[in-house]
Design an enzyme around this catalytic site. Structure first.
Site, PDB file in Angstrom:
ATOM      1  NE  ARG A  38      -5.678   3.299  -1.417  1.00 51.56           N
ATOM      2  CZ  ARG A  38      -5.508   3.481  -2.725  1.00 51.56           C
ATOM      3  NH1 ARG A  38      -6.557   3.436  -3.542  1.00 51.56           N
ATOM      4  NH2 ARG A  38      -4.321   3.728  -3.211  1.00 51.56           N
ATOM      5  CE  LYS A  80       5.119  -0.945  -1.729  1.00 54.00           C
ATOM      6  NZ  LYS A  80       4.431  -0.014  -2.654  1.00 54.00           N
TER       7      LYS A  80
END
Length: 490
Positions: free
Chosen positions: A345, A271
């Site tokens: 996830r 990020k």
């Protein structure tokens, strides 16, 4: 800040809080009504929503503060507006540095008295929250004593309403527990300390806690979860919370799975710095299910609720997983990793598999700060939902209307599932640049089988960038009150 709720009868309060409807400025006190009428004639107060006026009055030779707040038009009043009203007046009362507060409950037939009491208390308590433990110039914590009353509240209603009041107070306090967990920096809350915190809460409130260590997680075959955790020196923890409030129906179990990334750097799909600053909040789903367990037990719900958190960090090291890797999962499905920043996830699918296979839940909800795409679709006000069961969603929608935390069901058509089908593995962990929230949810859905399932994406709602009537900047605790109300319904 501690808030003591004393009774529904007026006390010798330092400040009286009076809500009034726009165009109906009458109050039980003639002197206050005259003051409001005078202010209205000068155009200084109309009773519009969140409009506030403060003045003092002489009561038996003692000066007392009065805070009058506008509700807006009576036909437009909602429970969420009530929360915001009392959140705003809490901050005003805080400015006055008062300690004893009398709140006149809103008198209307639009909302039930029970809902008014609950929303008033939730708004007032949640607005009292602040996170300043690391500041050297902390502001004084005022310990409020609150009484709620009104001529429309008869003595015969007090005992009944006291139960609603205490439920609301406990819900707000459980939400504050979740806020604290989210707001703590990642050098304070990481998998080990999160597990310790949950154990402490379990001992305090009375729910069972089991913490699985790394070798036990390996024995369970939670390969996807372990891949995400590989890059960090901090070992992962699988945290399981159990509460059986309905032992006569022990097979009926609501399963809650919260995303527990105590920090997310994005891994090798790194990020940018601005995107990492608030990533201590990537365990907002975990905080929500932990707070829900506290509220469920504190209110002694006659329900069976089990919550699971797969806690880890997503970091970079020579051992971290990489884009292009093929990894396994507890369910046996293989996954091609196309982006290591789509890590939540991966932890969730193993946690969902665990809670279904090992804890034997009859239905499951996962809640996660999962995708930036949900912010694009729904902004910071609404939680996106993907589900395989419309009836289950209907109950969630009812719960959200009670809690004031909006939800919106997203489509789950078969065509979207094609986007996550793998070419060299069973699945791929991202579905491309379109419909990111839907494909992320459906990726988790591949592991739920035929169990009724809800996926809540709180990436937009778990963190606030601006101060609200009963929120501060930072963790909101979103999900606690909704999941609690869902548990009550189910």
């Amino acid at each position: 800040m501690k808030i003591a709720i004393k009774s529904f009868k007026c006390t010798d309060a330092d400040v009286t809080i009076i809500p009034v409807f726009e165009g109906k400025l009458e109050t039980p006190n003639e002197e206050i009504t005259k003051t409001l009428t005078r202010l209205e004639s000068r155009g200084q107060f109309k009773g519009e929503f969140l409009e506030v006026v403060n003045f003092t009055r002489n009561v038996e030779n003692n000066l007392k503060d009065v805070i009058v707040i506008g509700i807006g038009k009576e036909e437009d009043v909602t429970k969420e507006k009530v929360r915001k009203i009392y959140g705003k007046v809490q901050k005003k009362a805080n400015e006055l540095k008062t300690k004893k507060v009398f709140i006149r409950a809103i008198d209307t037939n639009i909302i039930s008295l029970e809902d008014i009491i609950k929303a008033s208390v939730e708004g007032f308590v949640l607005a009292s929250y602040k996170f300043d433990k690391y500041k050297s110039d902390k502001k004084e914590n005022i310990e409020f004593e609150i009484s709620i009353g009104g001529k429309h509240i008869g003595d015969d209603k007090i005992n009944e309403l006291e139960g609603y009041l205490q439920e609301a107070k406990s819900l707000a306090e459980a939400t504050i527990i979740a806020r604290d967990l989210v707001n703590e920096p990642s050098n304070v809350i990481y998998p080990e300390t999160l597990a310790e915190k949950v154990e402490t809460l379990g001992n305090e409130y009375g729910f069972e806690v089991q913490v699985f260590e790394k070798d036990q997680i390996e024995e369970l075959g939670m390969k996807a979860f372990l891949e995400v955790a590989r890059g960090s020196k901090k070992k992962p923890k699988l945290i399981v919370m159990r509460y059986f409030g309905d032992k006569e129906n022990e097979d009926k179990r609501l399963g809650l799975v919260g995303k527990g990334l105590t920090y997310d750097s994005g891994g090798y799909s790194l990020k940018p710095n601005d995107g990492m600053v608030t990533m201590k909040s990537d365990m907002g789903g975990a905080a929500a299910v932990i707070g829900t367990m506290v509220a469920t037990v504190k209110n002694k719900l006659k329900k069976n609720v089990i919550a699971v958190v797969a806690a880890c960090e997503n970091m970079i090291s020579g051992d971290a997983y990489k884009p292009g890797d093929i990894i396994g999962s507890m369910a046996g499905k293989t996954i091609e990793v196309l982006n290591t920043d789509a890590e939540g996830r991966l932890t969730l699918v193993d946690a969902v598999t665990y809670i279904i296979e090992k804890e034997k839940v009859s239905e499951v909800v996962d809640i996660a700060t999962l995708t930036g795409a949900v912010l694009v679709a729904l902004g910071a006000t609404t939680t996106g939902v993907v589900t395989n069961n419309c009836e289950f969603y209907g109950d969630l929608d009812k719960a959200s209307k009670i809690s004031g935390e909006p939800v919106w069901m997203l489509p789950a058509f078969e065509e979207y599932k094609n986007l996550i089908k793998g070419e060299i593995a069973d699945l791929k962990n991202i579905g491309g640049k379109h419909a990111g929230t839907v494909t992320a949810g459906l990726f988790i859905g591949e592991f739920v089988g035929d169990k009724p399932w809800l996926h809540l994406d709180i990436a937009g709602t778990a963190w606030a960038d601006a101060v609200g009537e009963y929120n501060i900047k930072g963790g909101t605790g979103t999900g606690v009150r909704t999941l609690y109300e869902l548990a009550k319904i189910r």
